[in-house]
Structures are given as structure tokens and as C-alpha cells.
Design an enzyme around this catalytic site. Structure first.
Site, PDB file in Angstrom:
ATOM      1  N   GLY A  12       0.820  -1.204   0.000  1.00 61.11           N
ATOM      2  CA  GLY A  12       0.000   0.000   0.000  1.00 61.11           C
ATOM      3  C   GLY A  12       0.850   1.248   0.000  1.00 61.11           C
ATOM      4  O   GLY A  12       0.600   2.201   0.738  1.00 61.11           O
ATOM      5  N   ALA A  13       1.857   1.267  -0.887  1.00 56.23           N
ATOM      6  CA  ALA A  13       2.906   2.292  -0.798  1.00 56.23           C
ATOM      7  C   ALA A  13       2.751   3.446  -1.778  1.00 56.23           C
ATOM      8  O   ALA A  13       3.643   4.275  -1.881  1.00 56.23           O
ATOM      9  CB  ALA A  13       4.280   1.633  -1.017  1.00 56.23           C
ATOM     10  N   TYR A 171     -14.368  -3.100   9.575  1.00 55.10           N
ATOM     11  CA  TYR A 171     -12.989  -2.589   9.501  1.00 55.10           C
ATOM     12  C   TYR A 171     -12.238  -2.943  10.788  1.00 55.10           C
ATOM     13  O   TYR A 171     -11.090  -3.409  10.760  1.00 55.10           O
ATOM     14  CB  TYR A 171     -13.018  -1.074   9.302  1.00 55.10           C
TER      15      TYR A 171
END
Length: 286
Positions: A12-13, A171
Site C-alpha cells: 500500500g505504498a 474494519y
């Protein structure tokens, strides 16, 4: 501590916390592999991180994968293991927050699949290079794990989205799964020399609020300009991987740089074992 010549992988960069972590790692001299879903945004982020690490001689690579798809996670892990015989730092950061129930292609609730199950599978597949390197694993958690409850319904129903009630609870379930995974991995892999910690990086001005129509997310989106920048959380991640005083710190939960107690369910060893064993089945790792 200089990370010159060390190898790091960040999921997730392409933006937010993940990109900030990648930049700090590169500035410290680490060779960074950025895992992103979108090629265009990934290439733009990679170029920025490369510039940030240029003075330190860092090499920055891009790998593409949709982490909600287990086939892509396995392919990613295979490429990483083939090109990186030793991994010193693994930051499992990729995550989504959705306001309505969605399923992955494998039939799992999408946040559970992306935020938790993908990192469980990826870390398993990278055990050999992590053992060969420093093996510092950071699983990015969230304060929201305190709103999760993996005991309320069966694990299968939660994983498949059949017990869905609210987006924020789902979540929280995915983030609680990450913490249980972190603590259980220490019990199972500690003798390999691998350390694993998890942290809440703070409520940051990132893109996770975008596209989420829940009242909570709308409020966060409206106040985004008042929230701390992602670099605040990134510095907390770096403390866990570049501070020699923390080389033996493992199995802990942090709020930024301060250690805290997690939700009581995070310390339920029976629940952790059950989740681990079911996760092996869900990822066909048995």
C-alpha cells in the site's frame, strides 16, 4: 541507525502512510520494494521515493498486486522471494475502509481479505527471506480494532461477510485480525529470529476516507486538513525497524511510539489459534 543496504518491502505504498514509510526507509539507505495496485499511481510514487532516497543510494522498485485477490498475493510473494533472498523489513500497511458490504473474488468480505488475510498469506510466503534477513515485521493496525468483535459471530461468518452489521465494525474486525496474527506469529516464529509488532499510526490525513459515505468517514474527510500528515505515523513505524534499542521488542501494540494494551480479545490465545488455523484453510496454506 543506518539501514544502508538493507531490503524493505512496503505494501500500500503509493500514497499516505505507506508512501511516507517508503520515503523514510529510502532516506535511511534501504532498498525499497513498493507494492501498489495501480501502475500509474505506483510509478509516480516510486519516482518520488527514488528522489527522496537518491542521496543515500537507495534503490526503489515497484511491484503491482491487488491484495484482495489471493492469486495475485501468491504471485507477488513468488516474485519477491525470487528477487529478494533476504528481507530485513516488511511493513504490511495496505488497507481499505468501506461503508457497505462487498466481497472479494474469493468470496471474503473485502476489508477482511485486503486488510488482514492478504498480509497473513504474504508473510507466510516470505518466511524464508525474512528468516535470512533481519526479519522485522510491522503490521499496521488501528485504534478501530477496539470496535471489532471476532467472538460475536463465527469466524467463517465474519470472514465471508455474512455477519455484516456496520462498515466500521467490519474494519475493526480486520484490524483486530492483524493484531491477533501479530501476537500469534511471535509465538510460532519467534525462534526464527523474526520480530513482529503492530501499531496504530494515528488518525492521519490519508486517502482512506475517500469514497466512503459513512457519517464517520464524511466527518473525517471534512476535517482532513486538520489531521496530522502521514509522516507522523511513518516515523512511528521507523522507530520499530531502525532503532537498535528495539531489536528485541516483539509482540507489542503501539499507539504511535507509545506502547499500549490492545483490546482484550487481542490477548485471547485460543481465538488467535483458531483464527490462524482458519486462515491457513482460507488461504490454502495447509
Amino acid at each position: 541507525m543506518s539501514l544502508n543496504g538493507q531490503t524493505a518491502v512496503v505494501t500500500g505504498a503509493n500514497c499516505g502512510l505507506g508512501r511516507s514509510v517508503a520515503e523514510l526507509l529510502a532516506r535511511a539507505g534501504a532498498h525499497v520494494t513498493m507494492v501498489c495496485r495501480n501502475r500509474e499511481r505506483g510509478e509516480q510514487a516510486r519516482a518520488g521515493v527514488q528522489r527522496a532516497g537518491a542521496a543515500a543510494g537507495a534503490e526503489v522498485r515497484l511491484e503491482l498486486a491487488d491484495l484482495s485477490r489471493q492469486t495475485e498475493v501468491r504471485a507477488l510473494a513468488g516474485r519477491l522471494a525470487a528477487s529478494l533472498p533476504a528481507i530485513d523489513v516488511l511493513v504490511n500497511n495496505a488497507g481499505v475502509w468501506l461503508h457497505r458490504r462487498q466481497l472479494s473474488t474469493g468470496g471474503f468480505e473485502l476489508m477482511f481479505a485486503t486488510n488482514y488475510l492478504s498480509h497473513f498469506l504474504l508473510t507466510h510466503r516470505l518466511l524464508d527471506p525474512l528468516t535470512a534477513g533481519r526479519g522485522r515485521v510491522v503490521n499496521v493496525g488501528s485504534h478501530a480494532h477496539r470496535y471489532g468483535d471476532l467472538r460475536r459471530a463465527g469466524l467463517e461468518a465474519i470472514a465471508r461477510g455474512e455477519a455484516w452489521r456496520r462498515g466500521f465494525e467490519a474494519y475493526g474486525n480486520s484490524k483486530l485480525g492483524n493484531i491477533l496474527f501479530t501476537f500469534e506469529s511471535v509465538r510460532r516464529w519467534g525462534e526464527r529470529g523474526i520480530t513482529a509488532n503492530t501499531l496504530h499510526p494515528g488518525t492521519l490525513a490519508t486517502r482512506i476516507w475517500r469514497g466512503n459515505l459513512s457519517p464517520r468517514a464524511r466527518l473525517m474527510g471534512m476535517t482532513r486538513s486538520l489531521l496530522p500528515r502521514p509522516e507522523v505515523g511513518a516515523r512511528a513505524v521507523m522507530r520499530l525497524v531502525d532503532d537498535p534499542a528495539r531489536d528485541d521488542v516483539t509482540g507489542r501494540y503501539f499507539k504511535l511510539e507509545r506502547e499500549e494494551s490492545a483490546h482484550v480479545q487481542a490477548y485471547d490465545t485460543d481465538l488467535a489459534r483458531q483464527l490462524w488455523e482458519r486462515s491457513l484453510e482460507w488461504t490454502a496454506e495447509t
